[in-house]
Design a protein around this motif. Structure first.
Motif, PDB file in Angstrom:
ATOM      1  N   VAL A  82     -27.993  34.566  13.450  1.00 19.19           N
ATOM      2  CA  VAL A  82     -27.133  35.829  12.871  1.00 19.19           C
ATOM      3  C   VAL A  82     -27.716  37.032  13.213  1.00 19.19           C
ATOM      4  O   VAL A  82     -27.483  37.793  13.924  1.00 19.19           O
ATOM      5  N   ALA A 117     -18.077  21.342  11.400  1.00 18.77           N
ATOM      6  CA  ALA A 117     -18.761  20.865  12.377  1.00 18.77           C
ATOM      7  C   ALA A 117     -18.359  19.094  12.452  1.00 18.77           C
ATOM      8  O   ALA A 117     -18.474  18.523  11.937  1.00 18.77           O
TER       9      ALA A 117
ATOM     10  N   ASP B  62     -24.252  24.358   9.119  1.00 23.89           N
ATOM     11  CA  ASP B  62     -23.609  25.172   8.980  1.00 23.89           C
ATOM     12  C   ASP B  62     -22.360  24.501   8.637  1.00 23.89           C
ATOM     13  O   ASP B  62     -22.123  23.899   9.954  1.00 23.89           O
ATOM     14  N   ASN B  64     -20.142  24.957  11.430  1.00 25.06           N
ATOM     15  CA  ASN B  64     -19.467  25.309  12.471  1.00 25.06           C
ATOM     16  C   ASN B  64     -20.661  24.231  13.514  1.00 25.06           C
ATOM     17  O   ASN B  64     -20.993  24.763  14.698  1.00 25.06           O
ATOM     18  N   LEU B 177     -31.615  33.648   5.427  1.00 24.69           N
ATOM     19  CA  LEU B 177     -30.658  33.682   5.178  1.00 24.69           C
ATOM     20  C   LEU B 177     -29.467  32.488   4.700  1.00 24.69           C
ATOM     21  O   LEU B 177     -30.387  31.460   4.893  1.00 24.69           O
ATOM     22  N   ASP B 236     -20.767  28.960   5.593  1.00 26.00           N
ATOM     23  CA  ASP B 236     -19.968  29.743   7.262  1.00 26.00           C
ATOM     24  C   ASP B 236     -20.975  30.485   7.602  1.00 26.00           C
ATOM     25  O   ASP B 236     -21.570  31.657   6.466  1.00 26.00           O
ATOM     26  N   ARG B 237     -22.312  30.556   8.334  1.00 24.31           N
ATOM     27  CA  ARG B 237     -22.728  31.838   8.188  1.00 24.31           C
ATOM     28  C   ARG B 237     -22.539  33.008   8.441  1.00 24.31           C
ATOM     29  O   ARG B 237     -23.412  33.862   7.921  1.00 24.31           O
ATOM     30  N   GLN B 238     -21.639  32.847   9.414  1.00 32.46           N
ATOM     31  CA  GLN B 238     -21.323  34.607   9.449  1.00 32.46           C
ATOM     32  C   GLN B 238     -20.474  35.249   8.379  1.00 32.46           C
ATOM     33  O   GLN B 238     -20.940  36.317   7.816  1.00 32.46           O
ATOM     34  N   ALA B 241     -23.847  35.839   6.154  1.00 29.09           N
ATOM     35  CA  ALA B 241     -24.672  37.057   6.696  1.00 29.09           C
ATOM     36  C   ALA B 241     -23.783  38.326   6.099  1.00 29.09           C
ATOM     37  O   ALA B 241     -24.240  39.299   5.634  1.00 29.09           O
TER      38      ALA B 241
END
Lengths: 155, 590
Positions: A82, A117, B62, B64, B177, B236-238, B241
């Motif tokens: 990220v 996923a 994660d 996704n 994170l 969800d990593r987004q 973050a």
């Protein structure tokens, strides 16, 4: 016929070296036969040993490759992290979107991105067995013979 | 053949025959004598090698499929003491201290100790990164670098005894994170905190010892040692973050001591983001002792309890409505004081608010009103509802070291009737943020509480096992849940709260709680400010909980926690692709 036999016996009695040559001949033939079997055995053993060593090397290669795959997956994740992606986006001039700047379009029957996923088939699916060493690399001569006899016995 | 030579042939044949017999006799005696067992053991020992196969630790992704925890190669650097020359130890210590960061004296000490014990191999250092090993491999600039796949560490003759053995170690591509929920793995391969500790057995797999024959004729297929299971998280990593960024920004802006935030899907209990401060770069976990000083909890969202304050009023109101004692329109005359159990309860501003409906009581967060409502509910019913909402028990979230909170009940020593009055508005009891989120999920799920969880799927032996939502009971009726949802929506809108986000109908409640001191009183100048809310109200997709500890810019949750909630929701609706209510309703109608 009898006469011919007597002549031969007489010839040998007259020349005893012929008998010795015969003994030497038998011994030599035996030695040649033993040498042939030995050479064959050595050849097969050497080839089996070479194949075995190759298998060991390949097993080592598999371990190395598995390690490399893990390395590359992690390296890729570092590159696509990220923090890294945000920096790249910022460098390209992108900014986080606010709700006001967003226009939604209604697409009939679009279900959206699938949630979650799927990293492997769902449990319950059938899998083919993993590749195994062929029998030639694992069975002994006797194993091979008994297998062969078993097959032949089946006919 | 001349007869006089016969004895020579016979004696030669006898000589070789005797030698042959001697060889046979010796072979026989070796195989049957006293030493036979020792020789047999020795031959057995050298005929195979013990090899331990460590399966790679399972990965963590994660929701996704982005890798959050993986494995990478590191090196164990050892010394082959048999090939160590007299001057080599100093050269090795120098090279390792200069390039790898080892302590010069420590390396010399290890080598000297190993030599004195007649060892043949000793580990000088471990977990060395490949970049540093590359420096060693090309240490001598006058010589070509050592091959990558060679076990030799260096191309320098003085370092010829150095052996580099690669192995896998945990690596965290996202660094800090989600560090509070992931936990970390130490060099002994044990998970610490979070997912890593909770799922240690599943992730680690089982190492297997096997004997590998040294004779290539006896080569066998190596057994397939199954690796550790991989986990797909609900995170969800987004979103994670984004929540971390906004929380950090608000902690700085409000000069708070710490912050906590949770985002959960209220329908399924899937936690989309969870964070608290401080956080840790998991690749540098040794810093844990310097960062988490003074017994700071690793993950405040599940590990720290606090007095929730007004946010807890939703439980009291839900109990009263569920028992049929009040409705949103029930009128209450607030006189600014309520005496109960020997204490006087006052409102947050010390004022009387006059005639109020129950909706007004929630909207203005009136302690006096809720304390009186609680007294009408009665101690037995009140604590039955508190228990039914899960307070005082772990939520069951799959994270290590979850705290249970503290709820004193009437049948416990130390409970006084005054506790009932203070408990009704969230004082005198302690909860975790996770418990608060689970309790509020009942208002969204027709009265049923969903159990929060963080693991979405387990990938094991080539198959993926997806986990289903679990429910933790139904503390209130479906009707009560709908009433509460409506009340919390209306009260937020009527209050013109800073938690509101244009275009989206949201529901929620602030909580400002004074902090108890060691001498049993409350600190009047410092507060815990929190907010729990959800949206969109007609189709809830998220619950967001935020908590700022001891903010300095304002002591009120409506001033500090509500804006934090709004900022998170504003970005969340974009990341979750949730259109504004008007557009969404039109799209649904079409």
């Amino acid at each position: 016929m009898l006469k011919r036999s007597r002549e031969l016996i007489q010839a040998y009695q007259q020349a005893p070296w012929r008998r010795q040559m015969q003994v030497i001949g038998f011994i030599a033939a035996g030695l040649v036969a033993v040498s042939l079997v030995g050479a064959l055995y050595l050849n097969i053993t050497a080839r089996a040993a070479t194949a075995g060593r190759q298998v060991q090397n390949l097993q080592s290669d598999v371990a190395d490759l598995e390690q490399k795959i893990e390395d590359l997956k992690t390296e890729l994740a570092f590159i696509a992290s990220v923090e890294s992606m945000q920096q790249r986006a910022a460098d390209l001039g992108f900014k986080p979107l606010s709700p006001n700047a967003l226009t939604y379009l209604s697409v009939p029957e679009y279900q959206g991105r699938p949630s979650g996923a799927q990293l492997a088939p769902r449990a319950g699916a059938q899998f083919s067995a993993a590749a195994r060493l062929p029998a030639e690399y694992t069975q002994s001569l006797f194993d091979w013979l008994s297998q062969l006899l078993g097959v032949l016995g089946g006919f | 053949m001349p007869r006089e030579h016969t004895w020579r042939y016979l004696s030669t044949a006898l000589f070789f025959g005797l030698i042959g017999l001697l060889i046979f006799w010796r072979a026989y005696s070796v195989q049957t004598g006293d030493q036979a067992t020792a020789f047999l053991n020795q031959s057995e020992y050298f005929s195979r090698l013990l090899k331990t196969i460590y399966p790679p630790r399972g990965e963590i992704y994660d929701r996704n499929g982005n890798l959050l925890a993986g494995n990478r190669t590191v090196y164990e650097i050892g010394v082959d003491l048999a090939s160590l020359k007299e001057q080599d130890p100093k050269a090795i210590a120098l090279a390792l201290s200069a390039l790898v960061g080892s302590d010069y004296n420590r390396v010399l000490e290890i080598l000297a100790q190993a030599k004195s014990q007649n060892l043949i191999y000793v580990v000088a250092t471990d977990y060395v990164l490949p970049e540093k090993v590359d420096l060693l491999k090309s240490y001598n600039v006058n010589l070509p670098p050592e091959e990558d796949d060679s076990f030799l560490c260096s191309n320098d003759p003085a370092l010829a005894a150095l052996i580099c053995r690669p192995h896998l170690a945990r690596s965290y591509p996202e660094r800090d994170l989600a560090s509070n929920l992931l936990g970390f793995v130490t060099q002994d391969s044990n998970g610490n905190f979070g997912i890593e500790q909770q799922y240690q057995d599943l992730l680690a797999g089982q190492p297997e010892n096997i004997w590998v024959p040294t004779d290539p004729n006896r080569v066998q297929e190596l057994p397939q040692v199954p690796g550790g299971s991989s986990l797909v998280l609900t995170i969800d990593r987004q979103i994670q973050a984004m929540v971390e960024d906004i929380l950090d920004e608000h902690i700085e802006k409000t000069a708070s001591d710490s912050g906590t935030a949770i985002v959960m899907d209220p329908r399924t209990g899937e936690i989309l983001a969870m964070t608290s401060t401080p956080r840790l770069d998991l690749n540098d976990y040794q810093e844990y002792v310097n960062i988490f000083t003074d017994s700071k909890p690793y993950n405040r969202a599940v590990g720290q309890i606090y007095e929730p304050g007004s946010i807890f009023k939703v439980v009291t109101m839900a109990a009263a409505i569920d028992l049929g004692l009040v409705t949103p329109e029930t009128v209450y005359l607030d006189k600014g004081i309520f005496n109960f159990g020997g204490i006087s309860i006052r409102n947050w501003n010390g004022q009387a608010w006059g005639e109020q409906t129950m909706l007004g009581c929630l909207q203005h967060s009136l302690n006096v009103c809720l304390a009186e409502v609680g007294s009408r509910v009665g101690q037995e019913n009140f604590y039955r509802y508190v228990e039914a909402f899960g307070f005082g028990y772990p939520t069951g979230v799959d994270l290590f070291n979850e705290a249970t909170g503290t709820v004193r009940t009437p049948d416990e020593t130390g409970w006084y009737p005054a506790d009932l009055a203070t408990n009704t508005f969230g004082q005198g009891l302690a909860v975790t943020p996770m418990q608060m989120v689970m309790a509020v999920s009942a208002f969204i799920n027709d009265g049923k509480m969903v159990i929060p969880h963080i693991v979405k799927a387990v990938v094991q032996d080539g198959s993926q096992y997806n986990l289903s939502p679990q429910y933790a009971g139904q503390p209130i009726s479906e009707e009560t849940a709908h009433t509460m949802a409506q009340m919390l929506t209306d009260s937020l809108e009527m209050e013109s709260s800073k938690a509101l986000v244009p275009g989206y109908r949201l529901a929620g409640k602030t909580g400002t709680a004074q902090i108890p001191t060691d001498n049993g009183t409350y600190d009047l100048n410092q507060t815990n400010t929190s907010f729990v809310g959800w949206g969109p109200v007609d189709d809830p997709r998220f619950i967001v909980f935020v908590w700022l500890e001891r903010p300095e810019t304002s002591i009120w949750a409506s001033e500090v926690a509500a804006p934090l909630f709004a900022d998170i929701v504003e970005r969340l609706v974009v990341l979750m692709n949730i259109p504004p209510d008007a557009q969404r309703v039109v799209a649904q109608e079409n």
